[in-house]
Structure formats: structure tokens, C-alpha cells
Scaffold this active site. Structure first.
Site, PDB file in Angstrom:
ATOM      1  N   CYS A  79       0.817  -1.234   0.000  1.00 13.76           N
ATOM      2  CA  CYS A  79       0.000   0.000   0.000  1.00 13.76           C
ATOM      3  C   CYS A  79       0.843   1.272   0.000  1.00 13.76           C
ATOM      4  CB  CYS A  79      -0.928   0.020   1.210  1.00 13.76           C
ATOM      5  SG  CYS A  79      -2.242  -1.176   1.098  1.00 13.76           S
TER       6      CYS A  79
HETATM    7  N1  COA Z   1     -20.392  -8.982   7.800  1.00 13.46           N
HETATM    8  C1  COA Z   1     -20.943  -9.017   9.041  1.00 13.46           C
HETATM    9  N2  COA Z   1     -20.213  -9.195  10.151  1.00 13.46           N
HETATM   10  C2  COA Z   1     -18.892  -9.378  10.014  1.00 13.46           C
HETATM   11  C3  COA Z   1     -18.266  -9.361   8.765  1.00 13.46           C
HETATM   12  C4  COA Z   1     -19.067  -9.161   7.616  1.00 13.46           C
HETATM   13  N3  COA Z   1     -18.556  -9.125   6.385  1.00 13.46           N
HETATM   14  N4  COA Z   1     -16.938  -9.559   8.933  1.00 13.46           N
HETATM   15  C5  COA Z   1     -16.745  -9.679  10.250  1.00 13.46           C
HETATM   16  N5  COA Z   1     -17.912  -9.584  10.911  1.00 13.46           N
HETATM   17  C6  COA Z   1     -18.160  -9.682  12.343  1.00 13.46           C
HETATM   18  C7  COA Z   1     -17.124 -10.542  13.046  1.00 13.46           C
HETATM   19  O1  COA Z   1     -17.515 -11.913  12.992  1.00 13.46           O
HETATM   20  C8  COA Z   1     -17.150  -9.989  14.450  1.00 13.46           C
HETATM   21  O2  COA Z   1     -18.265 -10.545  15.142  1.00 13.46           O
HETATM   22  P1  COA Z   1     -18.196 -10.858  16.713  1.00 13.46           P
HETATM   23  O3  COA Z   1     -18.014  -9.527  17.376  1.00 13.46           O
HETATM   24  O4  COA Z   1     -19.525 -11.483  16.963  1.00 13.46           O
HETATM   25  O5  COA Z   1     -17.022 -11.760  16.891  1.00 13.46           O
HETATM   26  C9  COA Z   1     -17.441  -8.498  14.252  1.00 13.46           C
HETATM   27  O6  COA Z   1     -18.019  -8.397  12.939  1.00 13.46           O
HETATM   28  C10 COA Z   1     -16.211  -7.645  14.337  1.00 13.46           C
HETATM   29  O7  COA Z   1     -15.195  -8.209  13.464  1.00 13.46           O
HETATM   30  P2  COA Z   1     -13.768  -7.577  13.318  1.00 13.46           P
HETATM   31  O8  COA Z   1     -12.983  -8.360  12.303  1.00 13.46           O
HETATM   32  O9  COA Z   1     -13.167  -7.370  14.658  1.00 13.46           O
HETATM   33  O10 COA Z   1     -14.185  -6.181  12.659  1.00 13.46           O
HETATM   34  P3  COA Z   1     -13.463  -4.775  12.705  1.00 13.46           P
HETATM   35  O11 COA Z   1     -14.334  -3.821  13.396  1.00 13.46           O
HETATM   36  O12 COA Z   1     -12.048  -4.878  13.150  1.00 13.46           O
HETATM   37  O13 COA Z   1     -13.462  -4.375  11.157  1.00 13.46           O
HETATM   38  C11 COA Z   1     -11.909  -4.288   9.320  1.00 13.46           C
HETATM   39  C12 COA Z   1     -12.787  -5.154  10.214  1.00 13.46           C
HETATM   40  C13 COA Z   1     -11.102  -5.188   8.413  1.00 13.46           C
HETATM   41  C14 COA Z   1     -12.813  -3.404   8.489  1.00 13.46           C
HETATM   42  C15 COA Z   1     -11.003  -3.395  10.184  1.00 13.46           C
HETATM   43  O14 COA Z   1     -10.371  -4.168  11.172  1.00 13.46           O
HETATM   44  C16 COA Z   1      -9.932  -2.695   9.380  1.00 13.46           C
HETATM   45  O15 COA Z   1     -10.205  -2.005   8.422  1.00 13.46           O
HETATM   46  N6  COA Z   1      -8.672  -2.769   9.831  1.00 13.46           N
HETATM   47  C17 COA Z   1      -7.568  -2.134   9.168  1.00 13.46           C
HETATM   48  C18 COA Z   1      -7.232  -2.929   7.981  1.00 13.46           C
HETATM   49  C19 COA Z   1      -6.268  -2.259   7.052  1.00 13.46           C
HETATM   50  O16 COA Z   1      -6.117  -1.069   6.985  1.00 13.46           O
HETATM   51  N7  COA Z   1      -5.595  -3.070   6.309  1.00 13.46           N
HETATM   52  C20 COA Z   1      -4.685  -2.619   5.338  1.00 13.46           C
HETATM   53  C21 COA Z   1      -5.012  -3.357   4.125  1.00 13.46           C
HETATM   54  S1  COA Z   1      -3.857  -2.987   2.910  1.00 13.46           S
END
Ligand code: COA
Length: 393
Positions: free
Chosen positions: A174
Site C-alpha cells: 500500500c
Molecule cells: N459482515 C458481518 N459481520 C462481520 C463481517 C461481515 N462481512 N466480517 C466480520 N464480521 C463480524 C465478526 O464476525 C465480528 O463478530 P463478533 O463480534 O460477533 O465476533 C465483528 O463483525 C467484528 O469483526 P472484526 O474483524 O473485529 O471487525 P473490525 O471492526 O475490526 O473491522 C476491518 C474489520 C477489516 C474493516 C477493520 O479491522 C480494518 O479495516 N482494519 C484495518 C485494515 C487495514 O487497513 N488493512 C490494510 C489493508 S492494505
């Protein structure tokens, strides 16, 4: 500028070091024609879940396999800020029997996928910079995923555009664009070249696991391009930006990883496994990267004797809107307005190296002469890159 430096310690004679100023004189953007909304993506994913659970019902019923859970458009928007993404091929991604972009194999006589989109973005950047193609000395393709081992995509783009000089590819995930800018900045500053074109073609949907509920919504496709040139003291190009400084950081982490590579077929047992696509520990990335980025921006401003309040544009990496809100809060001491820190990930999703360049390209017109801004990226590696720019004209 010309700096005379006396190096008595190392050299008997004083030497003259020429340090040229560097400007961004033009940017360009290629946006694919096809677009997928969260709702369309979730409908397709949930259909896949029904099909998977039905075809594995025996194992699910006897407890030897966990059923897949459905995705939700509300979760995606709330957790990331993403509402839609542009893609190079929509039908293949939404087809539950394929779930990846369907791109026809191209012959060696045809232009490659990355070069094709890169050339479109590059032509716009060249037009906007008003540079004569003959004056471009180098081409760097800086992106997360390269379509083939060799020859370099950059050399193909160089050939398509009829640019002389040299070209090469580089990958810092990235952060590729800001690392690319620093690479060119240093070459122009030292005088080894006068100008270069950087291109960031990103077909992120090609390395996205559309069967993974945790990340199937993250990426989109796009290409950006930037022309950098030696700055002239008297001729000021329209919408040009002096680069005041760059600062880069990397620190190894397994929290964003993709094990796809040329040695995969030597370990056939791993071919086609999910680790050969993008995977991440999003929560950890969120927590660990925010302080690294905020501290790097603050240190970089301080080193340049600038205050955060001096910034009139914060063109941040476009991965997660909540992350960007927190970064701007740490840097500024308060939340940044959308005018100050524009958001493009709602429309484009995460486009890897191109995200901060799209934000800069689309929103820099609101800056006035002499106003300061940053272009900042972060991602796998971990890697963080920051560029401080000042509007010239
Ligand atoms: N739809 C519905 N629920 C979902 C889901 C989806 N597609 N994906 C995950 N969940 C649920 C999980 O099961 C979890 O449920 P629980 O609380 O019952 O266990 C809950 O949502 C939270 O999941 P989590 O993975 O902790 O979500 P988050 O709030 O951390 O968001 C991201 C996920 C990926 C959007 C976020 O962590 C993020 O953007 N992080 C930075 C990533 C980044 O910048 N990466 C660089 C890439 S180059």
C-alpha cells in the site's frame, strides 16, 4: 537551490553539491467502468454461503465443519466506510462459481492488463503536467501486485508512451506510491534525472479472497500516475506542488500478508490455498498502524519546522475511514473535516498504493498558492510513507 558544502573532514577540497528542488507537476487517474455496491457484493457472498452450507450439510450437521456466516452491507459500511468499489470485471467476481475478476489471457503481442490501465492514467498525468514526453527520463511502476515476473510493467509502459531513459517496477504494497515518490525525489534532487513518471496500477480484486467474510469487501481496482520534475525558479506550472520532504518507515509484520509467489508450484500442496491471497488480522492492523502513522507524520512535520495546523490538505491512505479519523485526531488534536482530509474510499474502497494519490488528484484544486499538505500511505510490511508538499501555483 545550490548548496556549497565544505567537507574538511573527508575531503581536502571543498566540494559543490547541487541540490535541485522537485515538484509534482501533474497527476492522472484511471477509474474502471464497472462498479459493485456493498449490497450487490453481499448478495453474491450470501448466495455463496447458502451454496457452501447446503453442499456441506452432512459435515455441518455432524459437527465436523463450521457453517459459514452471512455478510452484511451495514457491517461493511460501519466497520470500514466503504460503500462501493470500481472493478475491472464485475461478472466474474459476483459469479459464485468463480468469485474473482475474469480477465482474458492476453498474448505476448498485446498490452498487459496493468500496463493498459497505467498508460491511461499516465497520459492524463502527462497532459496535466504539460511536460513533453521527450523530457521524461524515467518510469517507475510502484504497486502492490505485478502481473508477471518480467519484463517490468514499467518498461512496457515506457515503450507504449515512447519514453526514453530507463524504467523499473517496485513494490512496497500500500505504500508503493509514497516510496516511489521518495525514490524519484532523491534522483531528481541529486541531478541524476530531471523528471520521471510514476504509475500505480492496482487490480486489487485479483488478490482479494471474495470467499472470506472478514475481508471480501475491502478492495477495488484503479490506476493513478504522477509526473515529478526538477522545479524551475521562474516558470511555475499550473497546479504544481513543491516536495518539501519525504519520510519512510518499515517494520516487519505478518498481520497483512499474501504468500503468492514464483516458488508456489514447487510446493504443490499449498497451491490454491487461502494464504496465497490477501489475508490480514484487521483488528491488529487497525491498532498497531495508527500510532506508527500518526507519530511519523508528527515527527516529519517537526523535522521540517512545521505545525500540524499549517496543513490545509491531508491526503491519507484510503483503507478504513475510522482509522483516518483517528490518525487526523492524533496529528491535529481534533477531528479533521472532510475538506481537510478527503475521503475517497467510500466510492473506491481500498485501492492500495493508489488511494492517497486519488485523494490528492481529486481534491488538491482547493489548495491555494503556498498552502501545505501531506500525502501519506501505510499498509503491509508494515510500511508508512509521508510526503510534504507546498502548492507552487
Ligand atoms: N459482515 C458481518 N459481520 C462481520 C463481517 C461481515 N462481512 N466480517 C466480520 N464480521 C463480524 C465478526 O464476525 C465480528 O463478530 P463478533 O463480534 O460477533 O465476533 C465483528 O463483525 C467484528 O469483526 P472484526 O474483524 O473485529 O471487525 P473490525 O471492526 O475490526 O473491522 C476491518 C474489520 C477489516 C474493516 C477493520 O479491522 C480494518 O479495516 N482494519 C484495518 C485494515 C487495514 O487497513 N488493512 C490494510 C489493508 S492494505
Amino acid at each position: 537551490s545550490v548548496k556549497k558544502v565544505n567537507c574538511h573532514n573527508q575531503f581536502p577540497l571543498s566540494i559543490l553539491i547541487l541540490m535541485f528542488k522537485v515538484q509534482i507537476s501533474g497527476t492522472g487517474l484511471f477509474t474502471p467502468k464497472e462498479k459493485i455496491s456493498n449490497e450487490e457484493l453481499v448478495d453474491s457472498y450470501n448466495k455463496y454461503v447458502d451454496e457452501y452450507n447446503a453442499s456441506n450439510s452432512k459435515e455441518i450437521n455432524n459437527g465436523s465443519l463450521e457453517p459459514l456466516e452471512k455478510s452484511s452491507a451495514e457491517f461493511i459500511e460501519k466497520a470500514s466506510g466503504v460503500k462501493s468499489r470500481y472493478v475491472q470485471n464485475k461478472s466474474g467476481i459476483l459469479d459464485t462459481s468463480f468469485m474473482r475478476p475474469r480477465l482474458n489471457e492476453r498474448s505476448e503481442d498485446q498490452i498487459s492488463n496493468l500496463a493498459e490501465m497505467g498508460v491511461i492514467a499516465a497520459k492524463e498525468a502527462i497532459k496535466n503536467s504539460q511536460i513533453d514526453i521527450k523530457e521524461i527520463d524515467a518510469v517507475i511502476v510502484a504497486c502492490s501486485n505485478l502481473e508477471r515476473a518480467y519484463p517490468a510493467i514499467a518498461i512496457e509502459i515506457q515503450n507504449e508512451l515512447g519514453i526514453e531513459g530507463f524504467a523499473f517496477d517496485m513494490n512496497v504494497a500500500c505504500s508503493s506510491a509514497t516510496f516511489g515518490i521518495q525514490t524519484i525525489f532523491d534522483m531528481i534532487k541529486s541531478g541524476s534525472i530531471k523528471s520521471a513518471l510514476m504509475v500505480n496500477p492496482e487490480i486489487c480484486t485479483g488478490h482479494l479472497n471474495f470467499k472470506d467474510r472478514d475481508c471480501h469487501f475491502i478492495f477495488g481496482d484503479v490506476a493513478t500516475a504522477v509526473v515529478l520534475e526538477r522545479m524551475s525558479e521562474d516558470i511555475h506550472k499550473n497546479n504544481s506542488y513543491e516536495i518539501l520532504g519525504t519520510k519512510l518507515l518499515t517494520e516487519f509484520s505478518n498481520n497483512i500478508r499474501n504468500n503468492y509467489g514464483f516458488l508456489n508450484s514447487s510446493s504443490p500442496e499449498g497451491v490454491g490455498k487461502a494464504d496465497k491471497l490477501f489475508h490480514q488480522n484487521g483488528r491488529k492492523v487497525f491498532k498497531e498502524v495508527i500510532p506508527k502513522v500518526s507519530n511519523l507524520i508528527k515527527d516529519h512535520l517537526e523535522e521540517n519546522k512545521l505545525a500540524a495546523e499549517d496543513l490545509k490538505g491531508m491526503y491519507l491512505h484510503q483503507a478504513n475511514e475510522n482509522m483516518n479519523v483517528l490518525i487526523s485526531k492524533y496529528v491535529l488534536g481534533k477531528e479533521a473535516s472532510r475538506d481537510l482530509a478527503p475521503v475517497v474510499l467510500d466510492e473506491y474502497a481500498n485501492t492500495s498504493s493508489a488511494g492517497s494519490i486519488i485523494a490528492f488528484h481529486k481534491h488538491n484544486k482547493s489548495l491555494k498558492k503556498d498552502e501545505l499538505a501531506i500525502i501519506c500511505s501505510f499498509g503491509a510490511g508494515y510500511s508508512v510513507g509521508n510526503v510534504i508538499v507546498k502548492k507552487i501555483a
